[in-house]
Design a protein around this motif. Structure first.
Motif, PDB file in Angstrom:
ATOM      1  N   THR A  43     -16.836 -25.127 -38.037  1.00  0.00           N
ATOM      2  CA  THR A  43     -16.362 -23.958 -37.273  1.00  0.00           C
ATOM      3  C   THR A  43     -14.818 -23.976 -37.208  1.00  0.00           C
ATOM      4  O   THR A  43     -14.391 -24.091 -36.020  1.00  0.00           O
ATOM      5  CB  THR A  43     -16.958 -24.264 -36.053  1.00  0.00           C
ATOM      6  N   PRO A  44     -14.116 -23.268 -38.370  1.00  0.00           N
ATOM      7  CA  PRO A  44     -13.030 -23.448 -38.196  1.00  0.00           C
ATOM      8  C   PRO A  44     -12.214 -22.270 -37.400  1.00  0.00           C
ATOM      9  O   PRO A  44     -10.871 -22.378 -36.959  1.00  0.00           O
ATOM     10  CB  PRO A  44     -12.423 -23.033 -39.616  1.00  0.00           C
ATOM     11  N   ASP A  45     -13.136 -21.256 -36.608  1.00  0.00           N
ATOM     12  CA  ASP A  45     -12.470 -20.362 -35.927  1.00  0.00           C
ATOM     13  C   ASP A  45     -12.565 -20.473 -34.527  1.00  0.00           C
ATOM     14  O   ASP A  45     -12.074 -19.908 -33.525  1.00  0.00           O
ATOM     15  CB  ASP A  45     -13.009 -18.844 -36.473  1.00  0.00           C
ATOM     16  N   ALA A  46     -13.372 -21.706 -34.056  1.00  0.00           N
ATOM     17  CA  ALA A  46     -13.506 -21.881 -32.706  1.00  0.00           C
ATOM     18  C   ALA A  46     -12.367 -22.364 -32.017  1.00  0.00           C
ATOM     19  O   ALA A  46     -11.477 -23.302 -32.756  1.00  0.00           O
ATOM     20  CB  ALA A  46     -14.617 -22.993 -32.562  1.00  0.00           C
ATOM     21  N   ASP A  47     -12.279 -21.829 -30.856  1.00  0.00           N
ATOM     22  CA  ASP A  47     -10.900 -22.128 -29.956  1.00  0.00           C
ATOM     23  C   ASP A  47     -11.317 -22.796 -28.874  1.00  0.00           C
ATOM     24  O   ASP A  47     -11.811 -21.884 -27.809  1.00  0.00           O
ATOM     25  CB  ASP A  47      -9.991 -20.932 -29.837  1.00  0.00           C
ATOM     26  N   SER A  48     -11.510 -24.112 -28.753  1.00  0.00           N
ATOM     27  CA  SER A  48     -12.154 -24.497 -27.386  1.00  0.00           C
ATOM     28  C   SER A  48     -11.573 -25.899 -27.032  1.00  0.00           C
ATOM     29  O   SER A  48     -10.870 -26.562 -27.702  1.00  0.00           O
ATOM     30  CB  SER A  48     -13.587 -24.765 -27.517  1.00  0.00           C
ATOM     31  N   PRO A  49     -11.728 -26.431 -25.780  1.00  0.00           N
ATOM     32  CA  PRO A  49     -11.192 -27.702 -25.319  1.00  0.00           C
ATOM     33  C   PRO A  49     -11.774 -28.706 -26.171  1.00  0.00           C
ATOM     34  O   PRO A  49     -11.089 -29.736 -26.591  1.00  0.00           O
ATOM     35  CB  PRO A  49     -11.508 -27.964 -23.751  1.00  0.00           C
ATOM     36  N   GLU A  50     -13.064 -28.636 -26.590  1.00  0.00           N
ATOM     37  CA  GLU A  50     -13.985 -29.600 -27.406  1.00  0.00           C
ATOM     38  C   GLU A  50     -13.240 -29.637 -28.688  1.00  0.00           C
ATOM     39  O   GLU A  50     -13.130 -30.991 -29.215  1.00  0.00           O
ATOM     40  CB  GLU A  50     -15.256 -29.340 -27.524  1.00  0.00           C
ATOM     41  N   THR A  61     -10.045 -29.003 -29.375  1.00  0.00           N
ATOM     42  CA  THR A  61      -8.874 -29.477 -29.256  1.00  0.00           C
ATOM     43  C   THR A  61      -8.771 -31.271 -29.601  1.00  0.00           C
ATOM     44  O   THR A  61      -7.915 -31.864 -30.104  1.00  0.00           O
ATOM     45  CB  THR A  61      -8.078 -29.070 -28.280  1.00  0.00           C
ATOM     46  N   ARG A  62     -10.039 -31.604 -28.727  1.00  0.00           N
ATOM     47  CA  ARG A  62      -9.990 -33.147 -28.731  1.00  0.00           C
ATOM     48  C   ARG A  62     -10.574 -33.612 -29.983  1.00  0.00           C
ATOM     49  O   ARG A  62     -10.094 -34.762 -30.430  1.00  0.00           O
ATOM     50  CB  ARG A  62     -11.097 -33.468 -27.575  1.00  0.00           C
ATOM     51  N   LEU A  63     -11.437 -32.860 -30.745  1.00  0.00           N
ATOM     52  CA  LEU A  63     -12.055 -33.300 -31.905  1.00  0.00           C
ATOM     53  C   LEU A  63     -10.521 -33.552 -32.866  1.00  0.00           C
ATOM     54  O   LEU A  63     -10.648 -34.332 -33.873  1.00  0.00           O
ATOM     55  CB  LEU A  63     -12.935 -32.117 -32.446  1.00  0.00           C
ATOM     56  N   ARG A  64      -9.701 -32.402 -32.832  1.00  0.00           N
ATOM     57  CA  ARG A  64      -8.541 -32.485 -33.863  1.00  0.00           C
ATOM     58  C   ARG A  64      -7.627 -33.773 -33.301  1.00  0.00           C
ATOM     59  O   ARG A  64      -7.400 -34.370 -34.230  1.00  0.00           O
ATOM     60  CB  ARG A  64      -7.677 -31.056 -33.499  1.00  0.00           C
ATOM     61  N   ALA A  65      -7.676 -34.190 -32.105  1.00  0.00           N
ATOM     62  CA  ALA A  65      -6.763 -35.219 -31.983  1.00  0.00           C
ATOM     63  C   ALA A  65      -7.463 -36.562 -32.303  1.00  0.00           C
ATOM     64  O   ALA A  65      -6.602 -37.404 -32.595  1.00  0.00           O
ATOM     65  CB  ALA A  65      -6.758 -35.181 -30.153  1.00  0.00           C
TER      66      ALA A  65
END
Length: 247
Positions: A112-119, A121-125
């Motif tokens: 889901t490359p276009d999703a913009d959510s706190p979840e 952001t945490r996944l990326r971290a």
């Protein structure tokens, strides 16, 4: 190199490529992680090539001109990272070990490359944390610069099963084995046996992705027996070629 495509932002996405499919030479202003969830991926730059099976990813630094090629049906996962995000401090293309958790993180993040959510952001971290813990793998096949070395390497790339000694190959290209041995160390940073083994392992990955039987792969890549091939393959990749071919 002329007319190199410049795509400033490295994409984050999942992409399917048929066997033999290619993405032509291009560069980004961002870093990129390139991972094959299925199939085998080859990345080529001016300094050599990298081949990655499903338990390896390739780090492509910002600004690196690179091209991709698929071997087998390729499920390509691309993760773009700003040039300021370099968790391993790498400025050259590098193969990284992908453990099961990192694999799932890459697949989830590119789904889901276009999703913009706190979840997200945490996944990326967490993904970046796992990258920092990823061991680097010596899977680079460097490209020779010296003409005589280029000629010799070209012979073996055309036929990895060619078992001639360095002295025999040297007579064919007009150089002594002593000169060639020195060039391998100075130009490529490895010995002739190390380079030939690396070439054979890369070729083996390609053939396995194309569903060649293990015994045939061993023969076509120059190993004296299937068991000798399996031993070298297991030490390089951590599993047998039979389990790799079944993936």
């Amino acid at each position: 190199m002329t007319n190199i495509r410049h795509t400033p932002v490295a994409p984050t996405r999942t992409q399917l490529l048929a066997t033999g499919g290619e993405i032509d030479a291009h560069r980004h202003d961002d870093h990129q992680i390139v991972y094959a969830g299925r199939g085998v991926l080859a990345v080529t730059t001016g300094s050599g090539s990298w081949v990655a099976p499903g338990n390896r990813a390739i780090w492509v630094p910002a600004g690196t001109v690179h091209a991709h090629q698929a071997h087998g049906e390729l499920e390509l996962h691309l993760v773009g990272l700003p040039a300021t995000d370099n968790p391993l401090g790498l400025d050259v293309p590098t193969v990284l070990a992908v453990r099961p958790l990192l694999r799932e993180l890459i697949i989830a993040y590119t789904r889901t490359p276009d999703a913009d959510s706190p979840e997200r952001t945490r996944l990326r971290a967490v993904l970046l944390d796992q990258l920092r813990a990823s061991p680097q793998q010596p899977m680079h096949l460097p490209a020779p610069a010296a003409p005589v070395l280029s000629a010799l390497c070209g012979i073996l790339q055309a036929d990895p099963a060619d078992n001639r000694t360095l002295a025999e190959l040297g007579r064919h290209v007009g150089a002594s084995d002593r000169t060639l041995s020195r060039l391998f160390r100075s130009d490529l940073g490895m010995t002739f046996p190390q380079w030939r083994t690396q070439l054979r392992l890369q070729h083996a990955l390609v053939l396995l992705a194309e569903k060649e039987p293990v015994t045939a792969v061993a023969h076509r890549c120059g190993w004296s027996s299937a068991s000798a091939f399996i031993d070298v393959f297991r030490r390089a990749f951590g599993h047998t070629p039979g389990s790799h071919a079944a993936d």
